[in-house]
Design an enzyme around this catalytic site. Structure first.
Site, PDB file in Angstrom:
ATOM      1  N   CYS A 179       7.357  -3.678   4.023  1.00  0.00           N
ATOM      2  CA  CYS A 179       6.305  -4.068   3.094  1.00  0.00           C
ATOM      3  C   CYS A 179       5.592  -2.803   2.630  1.00  0.00           C
ATOM      4  O   CYS A 179       6.023  -1.693   2.946  1.00  0.00           O
ATOM      5  CB  CYS A 179       5.330  -5.060   3.736  1.00  0.00           C
ATOM      6  SG  CYS A 179       4.553  -4.454   5.238  1.00  0.00           S
ATOM      7  N   THR A 180       4.504  -2.924   1.904  1.00  0.00           N
ATOM      8  CA  THR A 180       3.866  -1.771   1.271  1.00  0.00           C
ATOM      9  C   THR A 180       3.364  -0.738   2.271  1.00  0.00           C
ATOM     10  O   THR A 180       3.728   0.434   2.217  1.00  0.00           O
ATOM     11  CB  THR A 180       2.696  -2.232   0.376  1.00  0.00           C
ATOM     12  OG1 THR A 180       3.165  -3.216  -0.539  1.00  0.00           O
ATOM     13  CG2 THR A 180       2.115  -1.052  -0.394  1.00  0.00           C
TER      14      THR A 180
END
Length: 324
Positions: A179-180
């Site tokens: 994810c980010t």
């Protein structure tokens, strides 16, 4: 050349006894130094992204590191030309990342194996490893790791059910997630471990942001740009062979510019060139282009005649019950 502003991305799962009081004190400090951004606070910890001058962000990091339990909080730092946020919010939430599980996951007790950028890069090249993007579909469409699975979800809380519906694809494989900045993977990889989905579960430690800054990997095998939840919208990751994979919602041409649909009741994020934004009145469909509260129409002060003319150019007609 060093830029005058910075953007900080951070989180930490750390018990907070009184998150409401913590939030109010946190907001007061941020406003006192002129910082901007969005911070979520819960009994399980803190999650945020803020921006400001070098001095403001240094003051903020020093402040957070002075708080009991947050002495070692890891800040991911990007240089910026200006503030990346318009206001400062600090909000108390039940979860600092909304997965909405009936039986919540404590990442300190259960989580997937942490993978360094180098280890994750090797996993990307392993044909026996499944790479799952845990972000929303519009984030994936702007950029993702080569070969990663795109979940058909608009919100993170939809991901567990999506995986359950497709779990046969994962059961006999090693699964790595990303994810980010890492926070979504902390809980989600733990959920996969608990549910026994995948023979082995790993997560990219520090997320895409850290992967892109690794001096050895330099973002290799990332395609497109990374979606971020601030005014920048898109940031580069791959410094080896960057590419554009986003496609304009209307004509399919390469595009990395996101807008929100002009209909406030829709507000869908779409990739769209500036030319097509004007052509289609920032509406993702005929109904949104004709919506009486279309923000493009009001912002550009279009009269009914002008509105009708613009719609006629794309073969649509304004209904009679619209008033300029």
């Amino acid at each position: 050349m060093t830029k005058n502003y910075r953007v900080l991305l951070f989180y930490k799962y750390q018990a907070i006894e009184n998150p409401d009081k913590f939030s109010k004190e946190h907001l007061a400090f941020c406003k006192s130094i002129g910082l901007k951004g969005r911070v979520l606070v819960g009994s399980e910890g803190i999650n945020g992204t803020v921006s400001g001058t070098i001095e403001q962000t240094k003051q903020y990091m020093d402040y957070v590191h002075s708080l009991p339990g947050f002495e070692d909080l890891w800040f991911k730092i990007d240089e910026a030309d200006d503030y990346a946020h318009r206001k400062m919010f600090v909000r108390h939430r039940e979860e600092i990342v909304a997965l909405n599980l009936e039986d919540d996951i404590n990442p300190h007790e259960t989580t997937g194996q942490y993978l360094s950028p180098k280890d994750f890069h090797e996993a990307l090249l392993d044909e026996n490893t499944i790479v799952l993007d845990t972000r929303n579909d519009y984030e994936y469409d702007l950029g993702h790791f080569k070969g990663a699975i795109r979940p058909d979800i608009r919100n993170f809380r939809e991901l567990p059910q999506w995986v359950i519906d497709h779990k046969d694809e994962f059961m006999e494989k090693r699964v790595v997630v990303y994810c980010t900045g890492g926070i979504r993977c902390e809980k989600f990889s733990g959920w996969m471990v608990r549910e026994g989905i995948g023979q082995e579960v790993g997560q990219l430690h520090g997320g895409i942001d850290t992967y892109g800054k690794d001096p050895e990997i330099q973002g290799d095998l990332w395609e497109g740009k990374m979606y971020v939840f601030d005014d920048r919208i898109a940031v580069p990751i791959n410094r080896v062979n960057p590419s554009v994979i986003g496609k304009d919602f209307f004509d399919g041409m390469p595009c990395e510019r996101y807008i929100n649909c002009g209909n406030p009741e829709c507000n869908q994020q779409i990739l769209c060139s500036e030319a097509n934004e004007h052509k289609y009145l920032r509406g993702c469909c005929p109904e949104c282009r004709k919506h009486p509260h279309n923000r493009y129409v009001s912002e550009n002060k279009l009269t009914t005649t002008e509105w009708e003319h613009r719609l006629n150019l794309i073969g649509e007609t304004l209904s009679n019950n619209h008033i300029a």
